[in-house]
Design a protein around this motif. Structure first.
Motif, mmCIF file in Angstrom:
data_model
loop_
_atom_site.group_PDB
_atom_site.id
_atom_site.type_symbol
_atom_site.label_atom_id
_atom_site.label_comp_id
_atom_site.label_asym_id
_atom_site.label_seq_id
_atom_site.Cartn_x
_atom_site.Cartn_y
_atom_site.Cartn_z
ATOM 1 N N ASN A 44 -10.441 -17.245 9.925
ATOM 2 C CA ASN A 44 -11.330 -17.810 8.906
ATOM 3 C C ASN A 44 -12.798 -17.635 9.272
ATOM 4 O OD1 ASN A 44 -9.631 -18.941 6.804
ATOM 5 N ND2 ASN A 44 -8.864 -20.335 8.378
ATOM 6 N N GLY A 45 -13.127 -17.786 10.565
ATOM 7 C CA GLY A 45 -14.507 -17.617 11.017
ATOM 8 C C GLY A 45 -15.308 -18.902 10.990
ATOM 9 N N ALA A 46 -16.449 -18.855 11.671
ATOM 10 C CA ALA A 46 -17.307 -20.034 11.815
ATOM 11 C C ALA A 46 -17.870 -20.515 10.490
ATOM 12 C CB ALA A 46 -18.458 -19.719 12.783
ATOM 13 N N ASN A 47 -18.034 -19.593 9.511
ATOM 14 C CA ASN A 47 -18.583 -19.943 8.207
ATOM 15 C C ASN A 47 -17.528 -19.984 7.110
ATOM 16 O OD1 ASN A 47 -21.580 -19.845 8.908
ATOM 17 N ND2 ASN A 47 -20.898 -17.830 9.585
ATOM 18 N N GLY A 48 -16.265 -19.747 7.488
ATOM 19 C CA GLY A 48 -15.198 -19.731 6.500
ATOM 20 C C GLY A 48 -15.213 -18.513 5.607
ATOM 21 N N ILE A 49 -15.831 -17.421 6.075
ATOM 22 C CA ILE A 49 -15.955 -16.220 5.239
ATOM 23 C C ILE A 49 -15.380 -14.984 5.943
ATOM 24 C CG2 ILE A 49 -17.898 -17.030 3.866
ATOM 25 C CD1 ILE A 49 -19.754 -15.437 5.716
ATOM 26 N N THR A 58 -12.994 -22.827 2.048
ATOM 27 C CA THR A 58 -13.510 -24.134 2.451
ATOM 28 C C THR A 58 -14.624 -23.953 3.476
ATOM 29 O OG1 THR A 58 -11.344 -25.155 2.090
ATOM 30 C CG2 THR A 58 -12.911 -26.361 3.462
ATOM 31 N N ASP A 59 -15.766 -24.548 3.211
ATOM 32 C CA ASP A 59 -16.869 -24.489 4.164
ATOM 33 C C ASP A 59 -16.538 -25.375 5.360
ATOM 34 O OD1 ASP A 59 -19.569 -25.599 5.290
ATOM 35 O OD2 ASP A 59 -20.089 -23.782 4.194
ATOM 36 N N PRO A 60 -16.506 -24.797 6.573
ATOM 37 C CA PRO A 60 -16.094 -25.583 7.740
ATOM 38 C C PRO A 60 -16.997 -26.780 8.031
ATOM 39 C CG PRO A 60 -16.070 -23.234 8.245
ATOM 40 C CD PRO A 60 -16.752 -23.387 6.925
ATOM 41 N N SER A 61 -18.272 -26.688 7.703
ATOM 42 C CA SER A 61 -19.195 -27.773 8.041
ATOM 43 C C SER A 61 -19.126 -28.928 7.051
ATOM 44 C CB SER A 61 -20.631 -27.247 8.121
ATOM 45 O OG SER A 61 -21.024 -26.679 6.882
ATOM 46 N N SER A 62 -18.913 -28.632 5.768
ATOM 47 C CA SER A 62 -18.926 -29.681 4.751
ATOM 48 C C SER A 62 -17.537 -30.066 4.249
ATOM 49 C CB SER A 62 -19.770 -29.238 3.548
ATOM 50 O OG SER A 62 -19.132 -28.158 2.868
ATOM 51 N N GLY A 63 -16.570 -29.173 4.424
ATOM 52 C CA GLY A 63 -15.235 -29.414 3.900
ATOM 53 C C GLY A 63 -15.123 -29.189 2.405
ATOM 54 N N GLN A 90 -16.158 -29.185 -4.235
ATOM 55 C CA GLN A 90 -15.212 -30.295 -4.190
ATOM 56 C C GLN A 90 -14.467 -30.311 -2.850
ATOM 57 O OE1 GLN A 90 -15.133 -32.555 -6.399
ATOM 58 N NE2 GLN A 90 -15.972 -31.646 -8.269
ATOM 59 N N PRO A 91 -14.120 -31.495 -2.352
ATOM 60 C CA PRO A 91 -13.363 -31.601 -1.101
ATOM 61 C C PRO A 91 -11.870 -31.395 -1.347
ATOM 62 C CG PRO A 91 -13.880 -33.798 -1.916
ATOM 63 C CD PRO A 91 -14.522 -32.821 -2.873
#
Length: 296
Positions: free
Chosen positions: A154-159, A72-77, A90-91
């Motif tokens: 998870n990290g700031a970028n989810g990666i 999951t991308d932390p900024s967009s969900g 997709q959310p």
């Protein structure tokens, strides 16, 4: 306390209820994902599985952990980097939380693998005092997950843990991620098979390549390629994170030589005179994903 977990895979969705104290599997079910029927149908399949677990157990979850094939991308969900392409963009987290009506914690499958082996797999058996565990997936692709003090990073970028898309060697060629020479393009199973084919024009599965190496010079060359670049790739994890344990999962991880000759290759590349990191085979097999989801 009862822990509820769902492993959302490309072909199946598996659910489990664990006892947190005994680590006993109380209930376990799986149903097909049926991703070809579209994203809304997959969400309904998750809800269907939770309902089945509720009806079977007579229990109801207060919260649930869900493992996914992407992050999951932390900024967009929104879900990204997922080989089940109907889930990308997709959310998923927000939609499942709305459908299920309870708090949902989500992580990708590599993180769930690392968490499961940390909590109830090979780590408590072999290195019970380990604080930092890196879980490696080496199969059709290459991924990873990082657990520190029992918690996924998870990290700031989810990666967090995505070592498979660092540069390793240009001979790997283009990667689907858009870069060239990623770890995945060099030591993932299909890419090793491709390398063998490019050298001799024969198609052979990786298990046969490894088995034939004493009588087939190209198989030996492919094997040496794996050992060399596995050592280099793993050494970057140790040099940067210095984990107590690395657990090697996935089909390529079943090759016994990774824990002997492969370990010697790692030692040649780390920034130390000795390697104190334990490199272990996993204990939980394909159960790790759903168990790790429960421990979220």
């Amino acid at each position: 306390m009862k822990l509820w977990g769902i492993d959302l895979g490309g072909t199946k969705i598996e659910g489990v209820i664990l006892d947190s104290e005994t680590k006993e599997v109380l209930y376990r079910e799986r149903i097909p994902t049926e991703g070809a029927k579209g994203y809304p149908h997959v969400l309904n399949q998750v809800q269907k599985l939770v309902n089945i677990l509720q009806d079977t157990s007579g229990l109801s979850p207060e919260k649930i952990g869900i493992g996914t094939p992407g992050s999951t991308d932390p900024s967009s969900g929104l879900l990204k980097n997922c080989n089940s392409v109907h889930l990308n963009g997709q959310p998923v987290h927000a939609d499942l939380q709305k459908i299920l009506g309870i708090p949902v914690n989500m992580a990708n499958d590599a993180n769930c693998f690392a968490l499961a082996e940390t909590q109830m797999g090979c780590v408590p058996d072999t290195a019970p005092d380990a604080q930092v565990v890196f879980g490696v997936i080496m199969g059709s692709g290459v991924g990873g997950g990082l657990v520190v003090n029992g918690q996924i990073i998870n990290g700031a970028n989810g990666i967090g843990g995505e070592w498979g898309h660092n540069f390793l060697h240009e001979s790997g060629g283009p990667c689907y991620c858009g870069k060239t020479g990623c770890v995945e393009t060099v030591i993932a199973g299909p890419h090793l098979e491709r390398y063998y084919y490019e050298q001799c024009g024969k198609k052979l599965g990786l298990a046969d390549i490894i088995q034939n190496r004493s009588s087939d010079p190209v198989a030996e060359q492919t094997y040496n390629r794996l050992i060399q670049y596995y050592g280099q790739a793993i050494s970057t994890i140790i040099n940067m994170i210095d984990p107590d344990v690395i657990v090697i999962g996935g089909g390529v991880g079943n090759i016994d030589a990774l824990y002997t000759e492969g370990l010697e290759s790692v030692k040649r590349h780390i920034f130390n005179t000795e390697c104190h990191t334990k490199i272990l085979k996993p204990k939980l097999g394909d159960s790790a994903g759903v168990f790790g989801a429960a421990y979220l």
